[in-house]
Design an enzyme around this catalytic site. Structure first.
Site, PDB file in Angstrom:
ATOM      1  N   THR A 244      14.737  19.773  -1.524  1.00 46.95           N
ATOM      2  CA  THR A 244      13.505  19.326  -2.179  1.00 46.95           C
ATOM      3  C   THR A 244      13.076  20.253  -3.322  1.00 46.95           C
ATOM      4  O   THR A 244      12.141  19.951  -4.045  1.00 46.95           O
ATOM      5  CB  THR A 244      12.349  19.221  -1.159  1.00 46.95           C
ATOM      6  OG1 THR A 244      12.260  20.472  -0.460  1.00 46.95           O
ATOM      7  CG2 THR A 244      12.594  18.118  -0.157  1.00 46.95           C
ATOM      8  N   GLY A 245      13.778  21.362  -3.500  1.00 50.99           N
ATOM      9  CA  GLY A 245      13.467  22.261  -4.613  1.00 50.99           C
ATOM     10  C   GLY A 245      13.965  21.691  -5.932  1.00 50.99           C
ATOM     11  O   GLY A 245      14.727  20.713  -5.964  1.00 50.99           O
TER      12      GLY A 245
ATOM     13  N   LYS B 200       9.667  19.034   5.500  1.00 49.24           N
ATOM     14  CA  LYS B 200       9.757  17.870   4.610  1.00 49.24           C
ATOM     15  C   LYS B 200      10.591  16.746   5.241  1.00 49.24           C
ATOM     16  O   LYS B 200      11.003  15.814   4.545  1.00 49.24           O
ATOM     17  CB  LYS B 200      10.386  18.278   3.267  1.00 49.24           C
ATOM     18  CG  LYS B 200       9.583  19.312   2.472  1.00 49.24           C
ATOM     19  CD  LYS B 200       8.549  18.650   1.565  1.00 49.24           C
ATOM     20  CE  LYS B 200       7.689  19.671   0.815  1.00 49.24           C
ATOM     21  NZ  LYS B 200       8.412  20.352  -0.253  1.00 49.24           N
TER      22      LYS B 200
ATOM     23  N   GLU C  57      21.585  33.651  -5.940  1.00 48.72           N
ATOM     24  CA  GLU C  57      21.852  35.043  -6.295  1.00 48.72           C
ATOM     25  C   GLU C  57      20.702  35.914  -5.782  1.00 48.72           C
ATOM     26  O   GLU C  57      19.694  35.400  -5.314  1.00 48.72           O
ATOM     27  CB  GLU C  57      22.050  35.190  -7.813  1.00 48.72           C
ATOM     28  CG  GLU C  57      20.954  34.577  -8.650  1.00 48.72           C
ATOM     29  CD  GLU C  57      21.278  34.510 -10.147  1.00 48.72           C
ATOM     30  OE1 GLU C  57      22.337  34.974 -10.576  1.00 48.72           O
ATOM     31  OE2 GLU C  57      20.441  33.977 -10.890  1.00 48.72           O
TER      32      GLU C  57
ATOM     33  N   TYR D   2      34.548  28.031 -15.018  1.00 51.13           N
ATOM     34  CA  TYR D   2      34.438  26.861 -15.895  1.00 51.13           C
ATOM     35  C   TYR D   2      35.309  27.065 -17.134  1.00 51.13           C
ATOM     36  O   TYR D   2      35.975  26.149 -17.615  1.00 51.13           O
ATOM     37  CB  TYR D   2      32.998  26.620 -16.381  1.00 51.13           C
ATOM     38  CG  TYR D   2      31.900  26.739 -15.341  1.00 51.13           C
ATOM     39  CD1 TYR D   2      32.150  26.565 -13.986  1.00 51.13           C
ATOM     40  CD2 TYR D   2      30.590  27.003 -15.742  1.00 51.13           C
ATOM     41  CE1 TYR D   2      31.118  26.678 -13.063  1.00 51.13           C
ATOM     42  CE2 TYR D   2      29.561  27.106 -14.827  1.00 51.13           C
ATOM     43  CZ  TYR D   2      29.832  26.956 -13.486  1.00 51.13           C
ATOM     44  OH  TYR D   2      28.811  27.069 -12.584  1.00 51.13           O
TER      45      TYR D   2
ATOM     46  N   GLU E 216      37.125  40.664 -12.023  1.00 53.18           N
ATOM     47  CA  GLU E 216      36.191  41.477 -12.805  1.00 53.18           C
ATOM     48  C   GLU E 216      36.410  42.940 -12.472  1.00 53.18           C
ATOM     49  O   GLU E 216      36.859  43.268 -11.374  1.00 53.18           O
ATOM     50  CB  GLU E 216      34.733  41.157 -12.416  1.00 53.18           C
ATOM     51  CG  GLU E 216      34.188  39.907 -13.003  1.00 53.18           C
ATOM     52  CD  GLU E 216      32.791  39.594 -12.482  1.00 53.18           C
ATOM     53  OE1 GLU E 216      32.162  40.465 -11.872  1.00 53.18           O
ATOM     54  OE2 GLU E 216      32.361  38.452 -12.697  1.00 53.18           O
TER      55      GLU E 216
ATOM     56  N   HIS F 130      29.688  59.121  -4.199  1.00 54.02           N
ATOM     57  CA  HIS F 130      31.114  59.356  -4.045  1.00 54.02           C
ATOM     58  C   HIS F 130      31.723  58.556  -2.905  1.00 54.02           C
ATOM     59  O   HIS F 130      32.919  58.354  -2.862  1.00 54.02           O
ATOM     60  CB  HIS F 130      31.383  60.840  -3.779  1.00 54.02           C
ATOM     61  CG  HIS F 130      30.931  61.733  -4.875  1.00 54.02           C
ATOM     62  ND1 HIS F 130      31.633  61.870  -6.051  1.00 54.02           N
ATOM     63  CD2 HIS F 130      29.850  62.521  -5.002  1.00 54.02           C
ATOM     64  CE1 HIS F 130      31.005  62.721  -6.845  1.00 54.02           C
ATOM     65  NE2 HIS F 130      29.905  63.129  -6.239  1.00 54.02           N
TER      66      HIS F 130
END
Lengths: 378, 290
Positions: B17-18, B43, B98, B159, B209, B247
């Site tokens: 519902t957000g 809800k 996140e 993507y 990464e 460290h």
């Protein structure tokens, strides 16, 4: 968020970890007063948020008031690895019989908290890890099981320590683990943890890094993290909720993800130099990208701006409106290249083009950087 | 039979519902994903995009037969909702949000492993199987059906790679975002194993990464267990060195997760290291991938 050493020492002390007598000084006169109360010799330590501080000249010993005046004056007008020294910590100088290392972190690969100990502390601890691994022992804590003191005792026995040291040291480990848990630390470290001539232990240094994502519930009794950011553009970036890192090039960058931003910098860096890293995360609105344009343009002498965004979670057509509004209001003259793909991409391209933005519709960022390279006439 | 998502996959959206939950439900349905329900406590009884909303995961599973979940729950509530979802019997969970505290992720990961749940994230765009469906936020227009698998730490770079391949007429068997957080719910090597065993995948691309040791550990898995071609790109060569102060991480890892260190580990495992993303098209052509 990384805490200053003096802040971390206060927290350690509140959690019953033995620490030296000390106080923070922001001027030579304050330092003189503190040293007078503690008694000479004292150690002066620059309070800057950077590793390798000792080797960079940020730690000095003063045996007399005269020495202290010169050293405090020099430290407070110096920079350590580019950061100005605004505060120094004045500490009692303790007699050291032996130096140990004690650290807590989250092992990202196993996803478990880990405690690392060594019988050889000091600045070369990572070197010890390579050259004398038998002097280092680590233990992973099972998240559903938790920490118990016997874990420390068996860890310390593995290092061949005698029982007189095992008891106080395992107490310190338990206390450091409590600090790490309570303050949601990503790193909690004592290096060195020293053995005093009377056999007691003391943390003469303290590192504490708190998980940024936990700051709203940890509630540290400390100044806000925004005040810790030295660079004004980076501070403004934090205020509007984006990650901005200032760099020394002249190509501005706005990206909608950290990975995409890093790859964009790698590609720009093949022929030009990025002026910044900027990542919006998943919260793009027209207003946010307007503010991102303001932020990137705070840097003088930009030659061009590259916008690299995807419409997955982000409404990029909204973002484009903010960019174009900024261009019109500020009559931006430098070329702007945008690569914007994903949900509602055609609409986004039209909006960008209405502001004179050069739109690249191919998937590869390299193609967009080729276009940018042509435009800046390099 | 496709991996991760097939005809039997029935998805619930938590936090439906957000603003983001409802928008992404729309895109998932439009791509043909079977979104059978949503959960937002308090809800229950309403609906979003024609999908019924329930008060609890248990109820949603009972009423809809859901077996997968996409999370659009605010970060502070994710741990609670995640444990609830596992207890309700769901075995495939995508955690999109996140800024979830690491302490919570550590608990989530531990419980998911204990209960044999396959979970992706946090900070993941989720998973997309071209032509079959998607669980998460990946923008569908960039993907095409085919036989190349992609695993990416970064959402946006997944993507980028799918887009470059699709433009070069090379399709994907599945594209997986493993999540960009320091601790993730499923490690790279575990996801590689799924692709290695998948008959619909001929080759795999790793988009990594700087930092951590996911790629180094994956290199070990590749040299021991994989016989499909693997290519890898590691973002962050130009990134400024972090102001690392502790460290303990470096001591237990023995290395600091540099781009160069990752390249060396991957090359030693026979992986083709791509200097820049666009080179993936030539690599795919060389291996006659489609």
């Amino acid at each position: 968020m990384r805490l200053h050493e003096y802040e971390a020492l206060d927290i350690f002390e509140q959690n019953r970890i033995p620490v030296p007598r000390r106080a923070v000084a922001t001027s030579m006169h304050e330092a003189l007063q503190v040293a007078g109360e503690i008694g000479y010799p004292v150690v002066l330590k620059a309070q800057v948020l950077v590793g390798g501080r000792g080797l960079a000249g940020g730690i000095k010993v003063a045996s007399t008031a005269d020495e202290l005046k010169d050293l405090a004056e020099a430290l407070l007008s110096s920079e350590i690895k580019g950061l100005p020294v605004r505060k120094i910590l004045v500490c009692e100088k303790v007699e050291i019989a032996q130096e140990f290392y004690l650290g807590f972190t989250i092992d990202s690969y196993s996803g478990k908290p880990v405690i690392v100990v060594s019988t050889e502390g000091g600045v070369l601890i990572e070197e010890t890890a390579r050259s004398a691994p038998e002097k280092i022992a680590a233990i992973h804590i099972e998240p559903t099981f938790g920490y118990y003191p016997y874990l420390s005792r068996s860890l310390l026995r593995r290092l061949g320590l005698n029982q007189q040291l095992i008891t106080p040291w395992s107490d310190v480990i338990g206390q450091l683990y409590n600090v790490a848990l309570r303050y949601e630390a990503l790193i909690a470290e004592i290096n060195p943890l020293v053995v005093l001539p009377n056999g007691g232990l003391m943390a003469v240094d303290a590192v504490l890094e708190v998980d940024d994502s936990a700051l709203s519930r940890v509630r540290l009794p400390l100044p806000d993290r925004i005040d810790r950011i030295e660079n004004p553009i980076e501070r403004r970036g934090r205020e509007i909720g984006v990650s901005y890192v200032d760099l020394d090039g002249d190509i501005g960058l706005i990206s909608s993800g950290a990975g995409l931003g890093m790859a964009s910098m790698d590609i720009i860096g093949q022929r030009m130099k990025p002026a910044n890293f900027l990542e919006t995360g998943g919260g793009i609105t027209a207003d946010l990208l307007y503010k991102c344009m303001e932020l990137v343009m705070m840097k003088p002498d930009l030659r061009a701006i590259f916008i690299n965004v995807y419409g997955g979670i982000n409404p990029i057509h909204e973002g484009a409106k903010g960019v174009v509004r900024y261009i019109h209001e500020h009559k931006v003259k430098i070329p702007i290249v945008a690569k914007a793909l994903g949900n509602r991409q055609e609409e986004t391209w039209e909006i960008f083009r209405s502001g004179g933005v050069h739109v690249v519709t191919e998937a590869a960022t390299e193609k967009a950087i080729d276009r940018l390279y042509e435009l800046v006439g390099a | 039979m496709s991996i991760f998502i097939d005809d039997s996959t029935r998805v619930i959206v938590q936090g439906i519902t957000g603003r983001i939950g409802s928008a992404q439900t729309h895109w998932m349905l439009e791509y043909g994903t079977k979104v059978v329900g949503g959960v937002t406590p308090g809800k229950g009884g309403t609906s979003v995009e024609g999908v019924p909303v329930f008060d609890s995961v248990e109820e949603a599973v009972r009423e809809t037969g859901a077996n997968a979940s996409a999370f659009f729950v605010p970060a502070a509530f994710v741990l609670d909702a995640f444990l609830e979802t596992i207890d309700a019997g769901i075995k495939f969970i995508v955690v999109v949000p996140e800024h979830i505290p690491v302490k919570d992720v550590v608990k989530m990961r531990s419980y998911a492993m204990e209960k044999n749940v396959f979970a992706l994230g946090p900070t993941t765009p989720g998973v997309l199987v071209p032509g079959k469906g998607k669980i998460g936020i990946m923008p569908a227009s960039l993907f095409a059906p085919g036989r190349v698998g992609i695993i990416s730490r970064s959402g946006t770079l997944s993507y980028e790679f799918a887009g470059i391949l699709s433009e070069a007429h090379v399709g994907q068997s599945a594209v997986v975002g493993m999540g960009a957080d320091p601790v993730v719910l499923k490690n790279l090597a575990d996801i590689l194993e799924v692709f290695q065993e998948d008959e619909g995948t001929d080759a795999v691309i790793i988009v990594g990464e700087v930092g951590g040791e996911q790629e180094e550990k994956a290199a070990g898995f590749i040299s021991r267990k994989m016989n499909k071609p693997v290519a890898a790109y590691i973002a962050g060569r130009y990134s400024p060195q972090g102001k690392r102060m502790g460290h303990a991480g470096a001591i237990i890892r023995g290395a600091s997760g540099t781009v160069q260190g990752k390249h060396e580990a991957l090359r030693a495992a026979g992986v083709e290291v791509l200097d820049t993303p666009i080179h993936v098209a030539a690599w795919a052509k060389k291996h006659k991938l489609r």
